[in-house]
Design an enzyme around this catalytic site. Structure first.
Site, PDB file in Angstrom:
ATOM      1  N   GLU A 210      23.996  74.978  59.184  1.00  0.00           N
ATOM      2  CA  GLU A 210      25.239  75.031  58.421  1.00  0.00           C
ATOM      3  C   GLU A 210      25.492  73.721  57.677  1.00  0.00           C
ATOM      4  O   GLU A 210      25.290  72.647  58.229  1.00  0.00           O
ATOM      5  CB  GLU A 210      26.376  75.277  59.424  1.00  0.00           C
ATOM      6  CG  GLU A 210      27.588  75.964  58.867  1.00  0.00           C
ATOM      7  CD  GLU A 210      28.519  76.433  59.996  1.00  0.00           C
ATOM      8  OE1 GLU A 210      28.474  77.622  60.342  1.00  0.00           O
ATOM      9  OE2 GLU A 210      29.287  75.601  60.512  1.00  0.00           O
ATOM     10  N   HIS A 407      30.936  74.611  75.191  1.00  0.00           N
ATOM     11  CA  HIS A 407      29.797  74.547  74.273  1.00  0.00           C
ATOM     12  C   HIS A 407      30.019  75.274  72.954  1.00  0.00           C
ATOM     13  O   HIS A 407      29.215  75.161  72.043  1.00  0.00           O
ATOM     14  CB  HIS A 407      28.539  75.082  74.944  1.00  0.00           C
ATOM     15  CG  HIS A 407      28.387  76.576  74.878  1.00  0.00           C
ATOM     16  ND1 HIS A 407      29.325  77.451  75.363  1.00  0.00           N
ATOM     17  CD2 HIS A 407      27.385  77.348  74.366  1.00  0.00           C
ATOM     18  CE1 HIS A 407      28.898  78.688  75.169  1.00  0.00           C
ATOM     19  NE2 HIS A 407      27.748  78.662  74.565  1.00  0.00           N
TER      20      HIS A 407
END
Lengths: 484, 141
Positions: A210, A407
Site C-alpha cells: 500500500e 496486529h
C-alpha cells in the site's frame, strides 16, 4: 456451528475483561476490548478459544486476547500466551499459525502527495508488475537448493548480502530479520519444494502493498525519532512465509499429534497439539519455525527492494532524494523465547503471538539503538480503504502482555458473507471515488477483503492505547493498493 | 444427498462433507475443497497423481488427505477435479486424483488454501440426512 459464549466475564475496567478460571484451565483468560466490541466477541466461539488456550501445560499469567481478536482455529487470532519452559511449558504450532511470521513493514519517504498523485496510477501498475502476487505466482528469484538453506538460516541478512536492500534495513527489523537458532535441516523437503519458487511473492488473501499518506500525528517526539511528518508518503508491505510456512506448520502439527499421545497431554481441541519446548519435538519445531520466520523476513526484504527500484524508475528520482528508509518490520504470527518476570522471578518463557505484535518499550535491549529512547515501533495495517497506524511499545505492555499488542483490524464478517454483501467492482469504484487506486488479481479477493468485513481499526487501536499496552504515534490513510 | 456444504467462519472457511461410507466422505470433502478453489468445470481430469497415506485415526487421515491434495496442487502447480478413493480404513488410504496443470488463461483460482486444520474436527454419524457419515473441516485460507 457458531455457538454463542455462555460463560461469564468479570469486568476489570473499561478495556479489560477477565474469563475466570474453570475446570481444566490452568490460568484465567483476559480479553482487551471495549463494551461494544465485547458484544461482538461473545457472538462467536472466540472466548471459548481463549479459555481453551488456558489448558496448555506450563502456561503462566493469563491466556490473553487483543482487541482485534476473532475466531481462529485452535488459538483465537489476536491471542497471546506464554509458557514457562522450565516448568514443562509447551510450544504449539497452531498457536503460531500456518503463515509463520506473517507481518508488516513500513517505509518512510521524503515525498508528499503532490509529488506522487500525478504518477500514482503508473506507480501502482509498475509495482503490480514488479512484485509477483496472486495464488500460484512464482518469484523472480532463482536460487539453488543450497542457497535456500541460507535464506532459511539468515533471512533478511541473506537478502541484503545478495543486494536486495541496504545493511541498515536489518537494524530496523525485528530480530534483525535473521532469527538465531534456525536449522534448515529441520525443514522437510515438501516445505522447501513449496517455498523455493515463491520467494519474493506477495501471495493472496489479506496480503497487500500500500502507498499511504500520514494523516495524523499523535506524538511529535516519537515521530521525530521515526522520521515521520504530516502529509508524508509511506509504503506498507504485508505478507508472510508463503507455502513454506504453511507446510512447516502442517508437517509439525502431525509430529505434535503424536507428541500429545507420547507426553500424555490432554487438550480440548486437536488444533492445539503441542510438545514440551524442551522435548526433541518441541526443539525441532522451534528450529524449523525460525526458518519460516527468516524466509518471511527475506521475502518482505526483497519486495521492499523492488518497491524502492520502482519508485526510482517511475518518479525518476535518486534513492537519496526519495529517502525510502525502513521504519520497522514486525512479525505478527510467531513464537519467541524471551525473559520476563513471573511473580517477581525472572523466567525463560516461550511466547506465542498469533495475530499479535511485539511491543517493547524504550530502553529494552531488543529495541534498535536509534529508537532506544522512545521504544519499538508497532506497525498496524488496516484493510484496503481503511487507516493504518504506527504505535510504540510501552512499559505497561511489558508488565501485562509480555510486551505484546494488537496486529490489525480483525475480521467480523465471514468471507462467504462478505461475498454476498459486497461486489468487488463496486468496491473498486467506490474506493476510486475516494482517491484510492487499486490493482488486484481478482474481484473476489477485493470483496472478501472489503473494509466492512473487518472491525474498525481505529477502535482496535484506541483500546490498545487507552489500555496502555501501546501508544498511538501516527495514522496513515491509503491512496494506492496492490493485492493478490 | 448433498455432497458438501459451506460453513460460515469469521476468519477462514469450512465445509461440512457427507458420505455413505468413508470412501465417499473423503471424496466429497476433497470435492468440496477443490470446488472452492476454482471452477471445476474448467479442470480437465487428464493427468493423475497417486496418493497413499497412513495416520493414527480417521480424523487425522482426513486432514492428511486434504493437505496432501493442497501440497500436490501447490508443488506441481496443478488443479484437481476428480477424486477416486480405492482403499480406505481408519488408518490407511489409497487414492488416485485427476486434474491438469494450472493454466493462467483458462483457470481462475478463487481461494488460496493454506491448509486443512484439526480445529473441532470430528467424523460422526449424521442425523440429517440419517445414516450417513459427516465431517466438518475448517481451513486456513
Amino acid at each position: 456451528m457458531v455457538e454463542e459464549w455462555k460463560g461469564t466475564f468479570k469486568k476489570i475496567d473499561d478495556y479489560r475483561w477477565l474469563i475466570p478460571k474453570r475446570e481444566g484451565m490452568r490460568v484465567p483468560g483476559l480479553i482487551y476490548a471495549n463494551e461494544r466490541m465485547l458484544q461482538h466477541i461473545k457472538m462467536d466461539r472466540t472466548p471459548v478459544q481463549v479459555a481453551n488456550v488456558a489448558y496448555l501445560p506450563g502456561i503462566v499469567g493469563k491466556s490473553m486476547a487483543m482487541p482485534d481478536i476473532h475466531w481462529g482455529y485452535g488459538f483465537p487470532i489476536g491471542g497471546v500466551a506464554a509458557v514457562d519452559i522450565e516448568a514443562g511449558g509447551v510450544i504449539s504450532p497452531g498457536g503460531i499459525g500456518y503463515d509463520v511470521n506473517c507481518g508488516v513493514r513500513l517505509l518512510r519517504t521524503n515525498l508528499k502527495e503532490k509529488e506522487v498523485r500525478p504518477r500514482l496510477k503508473d506507480l501502482i501498475s509498475a509495482l503490480f508488475l514488479a512484485i509477483p502476487s496472486g495464488v500460484g505466482s512464482k518469484g523472480r528469484i532463482k536460487i539453488s537448493s543450497q542457497e535456500v538453506m541460507e535464506v532459511l538460516e539468515r533471512g533478511s541478512q541473506w537478502a541484503i548480502k545478495r543486494g536486495y536492500g541496504l545493511p541498515e534495513d536489518g537494524l530496523h527489523t525485528e530480530e534483525r530479520g535473521s532469527m538465531e537458532g534456525a536449522d534448515a535441516t529441520k525443514v522437510g523437503h515438501r516445505a522447501l519444494e513449496r517455498g523455493r519458487p515463491q520467494l519474493g511473492t506477495l501471495g493472496a488473501g489479506n496480503h497487500f502493498l500500500e502507498i499511504q499518506i500520514v494523516e495524523e500525528i499523535y506524538d511529535e517526539e516519537v515521530t521525530r525519532v521515526f522520521d515521520i511528518f504530516p502529509g508524508q508518503i509511506t509504503v506498507m508491505i504485508h505478507t508472510g512465509s508463503r507455502g513454506l510456512g504453511y507446510q512447516i506448520c502442517d508437517d509439525y502439527l502431525r509430529v505434535m499429534g503424536n507428541a500429545v499421545r507420547k507426553y500424555n497431554i490432554s487438550l480440548p481441541d486437536r488444533q492445539l497439539a503441542c510438545a514440551p519446548v524442551k522435548s526433541e519435538e518441541g526443539q525441532n519445531y522451534l528450529k524449523a519455525m525460525r526458518c519460516a520466520a527468516n524466509y518471511a523476513w527475506a521475502n518482505r526484504q526483497c519486495i521492499m527492494h523492488w518497491t524502492r527500484e520502482t519508485f526510482e524508475r517511475v518518479l525518476k528520482m535518486s534513492p537519496k532524494d526519495l529517502g525510502m528508509v525502513l521504519i520497522y518490520d514486525v512479525a505478527h504470527n510467531i513464537g519467541k523465547i524471551e525473559q520476563h518476570p513471573v511473580e517477581g522471578k525472572k523466567k525463560t518463557l516461550c511466547i506465542h503471538r498469533k495475530g499479535a505484535t511485539r511491543a517493547f518499550p524504550a530502553g529494552h535491549p531488543d529495541v534498535p539503538e536509534d529508537y532506544k529512547d522512545v521504544g519499538q515501533p508497532v506497525i498496524i495495517p488496516g484493510t484496503m480503504g481503511s487507516n493504518s497506524y504506527v504505535l510504540v511499545g510501552t512499559q505497561r505492555a511489558m508488565q501485562e502482555t509480555w510486551g505484546s499488542t494488537c496486529h490489525g483490524a480483525g475480521r467480523v464478517m465471514s468471507r462467504t458473507k462478505a461475498l454476498h454483501t459486497v461486489r468487488g467492482e463496486e468496491l473498486q469504484r467506490e474506493l476510486g471515488e475516494r482517491g484510492i487506486v487499486i490493482q488486484a488479481k481478482g474481484y473476489k479477493t477485493l470483496a472478501e477483503e472489503a473494509p466492512a468485513a473487518y472491525k474498525d481499526v481505529d477502535e482496535v487501536v484506541d483500546v490498545c492505547h487507552n489500555a496502555g499496552i501501546s501508544k498511538k504515534v501516527a495514522k496513515m490513510r491509503p491512496i494506492g493498493v496492490i493485492k493478490g | 444427498m448433498k455432497r458438501f456444504e459451506l460453513i460460515e467462519h469469521t476468519a477462514d472457511m469450512g465445509i461440512k462433507a457427507y458420505g455413505k461410507d468413508m470412501g465417499e466422505l473423503f471424496t466429497n470433502a476433497a470435492y468440496g475443497m477443490a470446488s472452492s478453489m476454482t471452477d471445476l468445470e474448467k479442470v480437465n481430469p487428464k493427468e493423475s497423481q497417486d496418493i497413499s497415506l497412513e495416520a493414527e485415526n480417521r480424523e487425522e487421515l482426513l486432514v492428511s488427505w486434504l493437505n496432501e491434495i493442497i501440497y500436490l496442487s501447490a508443488s506441481k502447480t496443478m488443479l484437481f477435479s476428480k477424486f477416486e478413493v480405492s482403499e480406505i480404513d481408519d488408518r490407511h488410504l489409497k487414492a488416485k486424483i485427476f486434474g491438469e496443470g494450472f493454466d493462467i488463461d483458462r483457470h481462475k483460482i478463487e481461494t488460496e488454501f493454506k491448509a486443512a486444520t484439526y480445529h473441532r474436527l470430528k467424523i460422526s454419524n449424521s442425523t440429517l440426512p440419517e445414516g450417513v457419515l459427516q465431517a466438518e473441516i475448517i481451513f486456513d485460507i
